[in-house]
Design an enzyme around this catalytic site. Structure first.
Site, PDB file in Angstrom:
ATOM      1  N   GLY A 158      28.684  33.561  70.086  1.00 19.67           N
ATOM      2  CA  GLY A 158      29.023  34.066  68.744  1.00 19.67           C
ATOM      3  C   GLY A 158      28.856  32.952  67.707  1.00 19.67           C
ATOM      4  N   ALA A 193      33.257  38.151  76.392  1.00 18.93           N
ATOM      5  CA  ALA A 193      32.620  38.347  77.699  1.00 18.93           C
ATOM      6  C   ALA A 193      31.207  37.795  77.680  1.00 18.93           C
ATOM      7  CB  ALA A 193      32.549  39.839  78.037  1.00 18.93           C
ATOM      8  N   TYR A 250      27.019  41.995  85.934  1.00 19.58           N
ATOM      9  CA  TYR A 250      27.686  42.252  84.644  1.00 19.58           C
ATOM     10  C   TYR A 250      28.566  43.499  84.745  1.00 19.58           C
ATOM     11  CZ  TYR A 250      28.255  44.145  79.951  1.00 19.58           C
ATOM     12  OH  TYR A 250      28.789  44.706  78.827  1.00 19.58           O
ATOM     13  N   LYS A 272      32.832  43.849  84.840  1.00 18.04           N
ATOM     14  CA  LYS A 272      33.596  44.684  83.895  1.00 18.04           C
ATOM     15  C   LYS A 272      34.421  45.723  84.660  1.00 18.04           C
ATOM     16  CE  LYS A 272      32.431  43.306  79.657  1.00 18.04           C
ATOM     17  NZ  LYS A 272      33.256  43.242  78.455  1.00 18.04           N
ATOM     18  N   HIS A 316      18.096  43.712  72.928  1.00 16.30           N
ATOM     19  CA  HIS A 316      18.359  45.115  72.588  1.00 16.30           C
ATOM     20  C   HIS A 316      17.206  45.745  71.814  1.00 16.30           C
ATOM     21  CE1 HIS A 316      22.712  43.917  73.241  1.00 16.30           C
ATOM     22  NE2 HIS A 316      22.375  44.745  74.219  1.00 16.30           N
ATOM     23  N   LEU A 317      17.077  47.048  72.026  1.00 15.16           N
ATOM     24  CA  LEU A 317      15.913  47.754  71.498  1.00 15.16           C
ATOM     25  C   LEU A 317      15.827  47.713  69.967  1.00 15.16           C
ATOM     26  CD1 LEU A 317      13.438  49.537  71.903  1.00 15.16           C
ATOM     27  CD2 LEU A 317      14.960  51.523  71.914  1.00 15.16           C
ATOM     28  N   ARG A 334      18.533  56.760  75.770  1.00 14.16           N
ATOM     29  CA  ARG A 334      19.850  56.118  75.670  1.00 14.16           C
ATOM     30  C   ARG A 334      20.674  56.806  74.582  1.00 14.16           C
ATOM     31  NH1 ARG A 334      18.222  54.455  79.595  1.00 14.16           N
ATOM     32  NH2 ARG A 334      18.038  52.348  80.412  1.00 14.16           N
ATOM     33  N   ARG A 374      11.491  47.651  83.025  1.00 17.60           N
ATOM     34  CA  ARG A 374      12.401  46.505  83.140  1.00 17.60           C
ATOM     35  C   ARG A 374      13.308  46.736  84.347  1.00 17.60           C
ATOM     36  NH1 ARG A 374      16.226  45.230  78.009  1.00 17.60           N
ATOM     37  NH2 ARG A 374      17.220  47.146  78.712  1.00 17.60           N
ATOM     38  N   ALA A 375      13.518  45.692  85.156  1.00 17.70           N
ATOM     39  CA  ALA A 375      14.344  45.851  86.369  1.00 17.70           C
ATOM     40  C   ALA A 375      15.738  46.335  85.994  1.00 17.70           C
ATOM     41  CB  ALA A 375      14.441  44.520  87.101  1.00 17.70           C
TER      42      ALA A 375
HETATM   43  N1  UDP Z   1      13.729  48.545  75.541  1.00 19.01           N
HETATM   44  C1  UDP Z   1      12.350  48.398  75.317  1.00 19.01           C
HETATM   45  N2  UDP Z   1      11.933  47.256  74.685  1.00 19.01           N
HETATM   46  C2  UDP Z   1      12.771  46.250  74.291  1.00 19.01           C
HETATM   47  C3  UDP Z   1      14.171  46.427  74.515  1.00 19.01           C
HETATM   48  C4  UDP Z   1      14.599  47.571  75.153  1.00 19.01           C
HETATM   49  O1  UDP Z   1      11.550  49.270  75.659  1.00 19.01           O
HETATM   50  O2  UDP Z   1      12.308  45.235  73.737  1.00 19.01           O
HETATM   51  C5  UDP Z   1      14.210  49.768  76.192  1.00 19.01           C
HETATM   52  C6  UDP Z   1      15.002  49.519  77.461  1.00 19.01           C
HETATM   53  O3  UDP Z   1      14.143  49.519  78.581  1.00 19.01           O
HETATM   54  C7  UDP Z   1      15.963  50.701  77.471  1.00 19.01           C
HETATM   55  C8  UDP Z   1      16.228  50.979  75.990  1.00 19.01           C
HETATM   56  O4  UDP Z   1      15.139  50.365  75.291  1.00 19.01           O
HETATM   57  O5  UDP Z   1      15.339  51.833  78.012  1.00 19.01           O
HETATM   58  C9  UDP Z   1      17.544  50.395  75.488  1.00 19.01           C
HETATM   59  O6  UDP Z   1      17.599  49.049  75.902  1.00 19.01           O
HETATM   60  P1  UDP Z   1      18.715  48.037  75.365  1.00 19.01           P
HETATM   61  O7  UDP Z   1      18.412  46.689  75.962  1.00 19.01           O
HETATM   62  O8  UDP Z   1      18.803  48.134  73.878  1.00 19.01           O
HETATM   63  O9  UDP Z   1      20.066  48.612  75.929  1.00 19.01           O
HETATM   64  P2  UDP Z   1      20.553  48.959  77.432  1.00 19.01           P
HETATM   65  O10 UDP Z   1      20.295  50.433  77.598  1.00 19.01           O
HETATM   66  O11 UDP Z   1      19.777  48.118  78.382  1.00 19.01           O
HETATM   67  O12 UDP Z   1      21.998  48.629  77.403  1.00 19.01           O
END
Ligand code: UDP
Length: 317
Positions: free
Chosen positions: A36, A73, A139, A143, A189-190, A219, A279-280
């Site tokens: 932060g 966290a 993670y 939690k 994050h997306l 999502r 993404r894994a």
């Molecule tokens: N995502 C993507 N490109 C990015 C970041 C995320 O395509 O640069 C996709 C990711 O695979 C997921 C969705 O966007 O399906 C939301 O991902 P984020 O990391 O925002 O949140 P999460 O669902 O992992 O908590």
């Protein structure tokens, strides 16, 4: 009320600090500012720039406090796989210290920042709080361990507690002191990645072969201002000796392509993208059932995806 906000220098925690202050509460913040930013903390709050693993610092930050909002966290899924020990230490042991010090100080009200990652791959969509918890990474597991720890603390010592299981949090608050923005490094994050994409750094779409309507993951996005509104309700709703677990999302879902389209509408230009491999650890679809939040907290989200994208955009200008 005087509230201790752990993790109050982070994106979600600093938004909580600003909203608590605007409602007339007084606020202590405990944050070591490892992820932060001290500059995100409203100057009207008292910042204790210390680790949650330092019990003396935690005791100091709890002085005169009526309730705790616990956001502090480690929260990166990928890092939790490669360095699990810091997730068990900060998330689980850190919360253990917090609960012990709260008990010593007779602070008996807690709202905890839990996560949909505790569910793992859900059996059913939308996801209710009765879904089996099978976290797929350390993670989510850490939690979930904290959720169990809080349940036992409530039963044994009468703690009034609520865990809020977040789905995808986005948007930003414009408070009296400016924007409380998302400033993660690295940013995973997306929505922030969509807004920062350029021709030389296109947004990577993680998979277009998912079993969804357009092949991209779905999502459930909730605005950070709505999310913190639910925390303020939870502070009031928590009952001594009980620990409620409540999902927070919007109850609906958007695909990655739909989020990109919303950003293109808000920005009035095309977002450069490239198709990348999956993404894994990503499940195809995560959508919250928010019936319990609406009943227990008398809460429902008010701000839509366009608002999340436009607030996120304005907060980084
Ligand atoms: N995502 C993507 N490109 C990015 C970041 C995320 O395509 O640069 C996709 C990711 O695979 C997921 C969705 O966007 O399906 C939301 O991902 P984020 O990391 O925002 O949140 P999460 O669902 O992992 O908590």
């Amino acid at each position: 009320m005087k509230v201790l906000v752990t993790g109050g220098a982070g994106y979600i925690g600093s938004t909580a600090v600003a909203m608590l202050l605007e409602q007339g509460h007084s606020v202590n913040v405990l944050d070591d500012c490892s992820t932060g930013h001290a500059s995100s903390v409203d100057a009207r709050a008292d910042l204790f720039q210390e680790s949650i693993l330092n019990s003396q610092a935690v005791a100091g930050a709890l002085q005169g406090v009526d309730a705790v909002l616990h956001f502090c966290a480690k929260s990166l899924v990928g890092e939790s796989v490669t360095k699990p020990e810091i997730y068990w230490e900060t998330n689980v042991y850190g919360t253990r210290i917090l609960l012990d010090e709260m008990k010593k100080a007779n602070v008996a009200r807690l709202v905890f920042s839990s996560t949909a990652a505790t569910y793992g791959e859900p059996r059913e969509i939308p996801i209710t709080e009765n879904e089996i918890t099978h976290p797929t990474n350390p993670y989510g597991a850490s939690k979930l361990a904290v959720d169990y720890m809080i349940t036992s603390q409530s039963r044994a010592y009468g703690l009034a507690a609520i865990s809020l299981r977040y789905f995808n949090v986005a948007g930003a608050l414009r408070s009296k002191t400016g924007w409380q923005t998302e400033r993660h490094n690295p940013e995973t994050h997306l929505i922030p990645n969509v807004l920062r994409a350029s021709e030389s750094n296109p947004l990577k779409i993680f998979g277009v072969d998912w079993p969804t309507k357009d092949g991209t993951c779905i999502r459930d996005y909730v605005h950070v201002v709505d999310l913190i509104g639910a925390h303020l309700s939870a502070l009031e709703a928590a009952q001594p000796g009980t620990h409620e677990i409540i999902n927070l999302g919007s109850g609906g879902g958007y695909s990655v392509n739909e989020v990109i389209a919303a950003a293109e509408r808000v920005l009035g230009r095309k977002i450069p993208t490239e198709i990348s491999s999956r993404r894994a650890g990503d499940p195809a679809i995560l959508i919250a059932d928010i019936t319990k939040a609406s009943k227990y907290l008398t809460w429902s989200p008010t701000l839509d995806l366009n608002q999340m994208v436009s607030d996120a955009w304005n907060s980084i200008q």
